[in-house]
Design a protein around this motif. Structure first.
Motif, PDB file in Angstrom:
ATOM      1  N   SER A   1      87.163  66.265  56.583  1.00 49.67           N
ATOM      2  CA  SER A   1      86.894  65.540  55.508  1.00 49.67           C
ATOM      3  C   SER A   1      87.556  63.753  55.599  1.00 49.67           C
ATOM      4  N   SER A   2      88.651  63.718  56.509  1.00 48.54           N
ATOM      5  CA  SER A   2      88.918  62.081  56.657  1.00 48.54           C
ATOM      6  C   SER A   2      87.880  61.268  57.397  1.00 48.54           C
ATOM      7  N   LEU A   3      86.905  62.007  58.301  1.00 52.55           N
ATOM      8  CA  LEU A   3      85.851  61.440  58.615  1.00 52.55           C
ATOM      9  C   LEU A   3      84.404  61.201  58.095  1.00 52.55           C
ATOM     10  N   ARG A   4      84.732  61.600  56.635  1.00 48.40           N
ATOM     11  CA  ARG A   4      83.425  61.579  55.735  1.00 48.40           C
ATOM     12  C   ARG A   4      83.664  60.332  54.844  1.00 48.40           C
ATOM     13  N   PRO A   5      82.391  59.880  54.430  1.00 43.94           N
ATOM     14  CA  PRO A   5      82.534  58.893  53.099  1.00 43.94           C
ATOM     15  C   PRO A   5      83.433  59.515  51.857  1.00 43.94           C
ATOM     16  N   ASN A   6      84.037  59.105  51.288  1.00 46.22           N
ATOM     17  CA  ASN A   6      84.779  59.554  49.950  1.00 46.22           C
ATOM     18  C   ASN A   6      83.840  60.401  49.071  1.00 46.22           C
ATOM     19  N   SER A   7      82.523  59.963  49.001  1.00 43.81           N
ATOM     20  CA  SER A   7      81.462  60.623  48.088  1.00 43.81           C
ATOM     21  C   SER A   7      81.139  61.791  48.623  1.00 43.81           C
ATOM     22  N   ALA A   8      81.254  61.929  49.921  1.00 44.68           N
ATOM     23  CA  ALA A   8      80.690  63.017  50.511  1.00 44.68           C
ATOM     24  C   ALA A   8      81.830  64.188  50.964  1.00 44.68           C
ATOM     25  N   VAL A   9      82.901  63.957  50.425  1.00 47.48           N
ATOM     26  CA  VAL A   9      83.961  65.012  50.936  1.00 47.48           C
ATOM     27  C   VAL A   9      84.005  66.480  50.477  1.00 47.48           C
ATOM     28  N   PHE A  10      83.777  66.412  49.178  1.00 49.80           N
ATOM     29  CA  PHE A  10      83.322  67.873  48.361  1.00 49.80           C
ATOM     30  C   PHE A  10      81.850  68.142  48.142  1.00 49.80           C
ATOM     31  N   ALA A  11      80.942  67.661  48.990  1.00 52.43           N
ATOM     32  CA  ALA A  11      79.575  67.563  48.771  1.00 52.43           C
ATOM     33  C   ALA A  11      79.073  68.920  49.156  1.00 52.43           C
ATOM     34  N   ASP A  12      79.718  69.443  50.289  1.00 51.95           N
ATOM     35  CA  ASP A  12      79.065  71.171  50.534  1.00 51.95           C
ATOM     36  C   ASP A  12      80.147  72.086  50.599  1.00 51.95           C
ATOM     37  N   ILE A  13      81.062  72.136  49.486  1.00 53.30           N
ATOM     38  CA  ILE A  13      82.113  72.992  49.251  1.00 53.30           C
ATOM     39  C   ILE A  13      81.511  73.721  48.040  1.00 53.30           C
ATOM     40  N   PHE A  14      81.086  73.154  47.154  1.00 55.09           N
ATOM     41  CA  PHE A  14      80.595  74.000  46.109  1.00 55.09           C
ATOM     42  C   PHE A  14      79.108  74.034  45.750  1.00 55.09           C
ATOM     43  N   PRO A  15      78.071  74.686  46.108  1.00 54.32           N
ATOM     44  CA  PRO A  15      78.423  75.940  46.976  1.00 54.32           C
ATOM     45  C   PRO A  15      78.842  75.710  48.304  1.00 54.32           C
ATOM     46  N   PHE A  16      79.557  76.446  49.148  1.00 57.18           N
ATOM     47  CA  PHE A  16      79.936  76.060  50.503  1.00 57.18           C
ATOM     48  C   PHE A  16      78.602  76.344  51.360  1.00 57.18           C
ATOM     49  N   THR A  17      78.820  75.407  52.097  1.00 54.64           N
ATOM     50  CA  THR A  17      77.672  75.543  53.482  1.00 54.64           C
ATOM     51  C   THR A  17      78.488  75.227  54.620  1.00 54.64           C
ATOM     52  N   PRO A  18      77.946  75.699  56.056  1.00 53.48           N
ATOM     53  CA  PRO A  18      78.489  75.291  57.014  1.00 53.48           C
ATOM     54  C   PRO A  18      78.510  73.886  57.141  1.00 53.48           C
ATOM     55  N   GLN A  19      77.899  73.013  56.614  1.00 52.25           N
ATOM     56  CA  GLN A  19      77.926  71.666  56.714  1.00 52.25           C
ATOM     57  C   GLN A  19      79.149  71.007  56.357  1.00 52.25           C
ATOM     58  N   ALA A  20      79.963  71.644  55.536  1.00 48.96           N
ATOM     59  CA  ALA A  20      81.241  71.359  55.151  1.00 48.96           C
ATOM     60  C   ALA A  20      82.331  71.126  56.206  1.00 48.96           C
ATOM     61  N   LEU A  21      82.099  71.989  57.208  1.00 52.17           N
ATOM     62  CA  LEU A  21      82.914  71.971  58.315  1.00 52.17           C
ATOM     63  C   LEU A  21      82.429  70.942  59.540  1.00 52.17           C
ATOM     64  N   LEU A  22      81.593  69.924  59.322  1.00 49.28           N
ATOM     65  CA  LEU A  22      80.943  69.088  60.199  1.00 49.28           C
ATOM     66  C   LEU A  22      81.286  67.530  59.594  1.00 49.28           C
ATOM     67  N   PRO A  23      81.808  66.634  60.462  1.00 48.54           N
ATOM     68  CA  PRO A  23      81.966  65.362  59.751  1.00 48.54           C
ATOM     69  C   PRO A  23      80.454  64.615  59.729  1.00 48.54           C
ATOM     70  N   SER A  24      79.837  65.069  58.736  1.00 50.66           N
ATOM     71  CA  SER A  24      78.496  64.338  58.697  1.00 50.66           C
ATOM     72  C   SER A  24      78.580  63.922  56.991  1.00 50.66           C
ATOM     73  N   PRO A  25      77.993  62.356  56.872  1.00 46.74           N
ATOM     74  CA  PRO A  25      77.980  61.361  57.785  1.00 46.74           C
ATOM     75  C   PRO A  25      79.159  61.063  58.190  1.00 46.74           C
TER      76      PRO A  25
END
Length: 284
Positions: free
Chosen positions: A38-62
């Motif tokens: 989450s610290s390596l993501r833009p602020n707008s993308a921190v919770f983007a893949d949490i609700f609903p949860f996807t494996p992308q939430a565990l990757l620093p992308s972008p």
């Protein structure tokens, strides 16, 4: 049952055991990993893949380092330097004071020794909140409020560190000290030249304890520094969270820095740390 039949069962049992270790490790590491991501993501993308949860939430992308540059631009580097100064000075002074105290308890017999030693042992079992008000009153009377001495001096003497040194020095044969005294060696030289080299694991354990106690201190720095002109890391992180509570990636960056520094210190020294704690517990 033949050995040929037993071998696959042992291999299966070993594999299941290691799988269980991996699952447990994953559970414990997951929160820290998510904070790093989450610290390596833009602020707008921190919770983007949490609700609903996807494996992308565990990757620093972008991937971006803007959170880390942002916290250092707001002065968090100075807060880290302040905390390192307080922790390192406390650690060095604490090794001298607590090591000497443990040596005195182990080597000398004096009136009230058992009572004083019991008080030392009890002292590290008390919650800090129980002594915060009396300590604040004493510090205020000394004129140390808003002074770095208020952060360092009360933390130098540590009952757990004294106990570790006492337990270790009690296990060292007194023949060493007696032979040295017959040769005219002073007690200080006996401590520094004989006992300290033998107690390296205990010294490392006590040093890490003192460092981590200071690194994690929050209530006392908050009380001892009313103006907060000299912030340490836990107080600085709390203030940062209140002031910039919507910048989530920066909050995660601060949390990661706060967690990784003591981890980086503990990991290469963990063998000595465990030896020191285990060795101190051999003799009650």
């Amino acid at each position: 049952m033949s050995a040929r039949d037993i071998a696959p069962k042992r291999a299966l049992g070993l594999g299941l055991k290691h799988l269980a270790y991996l699952v447990i490790a994953f559970i414990f590491v997951l929160p820290l990993w998510w904070a790093v991501v989450s610290s390596l993501r833009p602020n707008s993308a921190v919770f983007a893949d949490i609700f609903p949860f996807t494996p992308q939430a565990l990757l620093p992308s972008p991937l971006t380092f803007e959170a880390y540059t942002g916290v250092f631009e707001r002065g968090f580097g100075q807060i880290i330097a302040n905390t390192m100064l307080v922790a390192l000075v406390t650690m060095v002074a604490g090794l001298l004071v607590n090591g000497a105290a443990g040596f005195a308890f182990a080597m000398f017999e004096f009136k009230g020794k058992k009572v004083i030693l019991s008080a030392v042992i009890i002292s590290f079992m008390l919650p800090f909140e129980a002594i915060a008000l009396p300590l604040y009153t004493v510090t205020q009377q000394l004129g140390w409020l808003d002074n770095i001495a208020a952060l360092i001096v009360p933390s130098v003497a540590n009952g757990l560190a004294v106990f570790l040194f006492y337990q270790f020095f009690s296990q060292v044969p007194k023949d060493y000290a007696e032979a040295a005294r017959l040769d005219g060696v002073s007690w200080l030289n006996i401590l520094m030249r004989i006992y300290v080299p033998l107690s390296l694991p205990t010294c490392i354990s006590a040093a890490l304890l003192l460092f981590i106690f200071q690194w994690e201190a929050f209530l006392w720095p908050l009380l001892a520094m009313p103006s907060q002109q000299f912030k340490v890391i836990q107080v600085g992180m709390a203030a940062f969270q209140q002031q910039y509570q919507t910048i989530w990636n920066q909050l995660f960056a601060v949390s990661v820095i706060t967690a990784l520094i003591p981890i980086a210190l503990l990991m290469p020294l963990q063998r000595y740390y465990v030896q020191g704690l285990a060795g101190a517990g051999i003799k009650g």
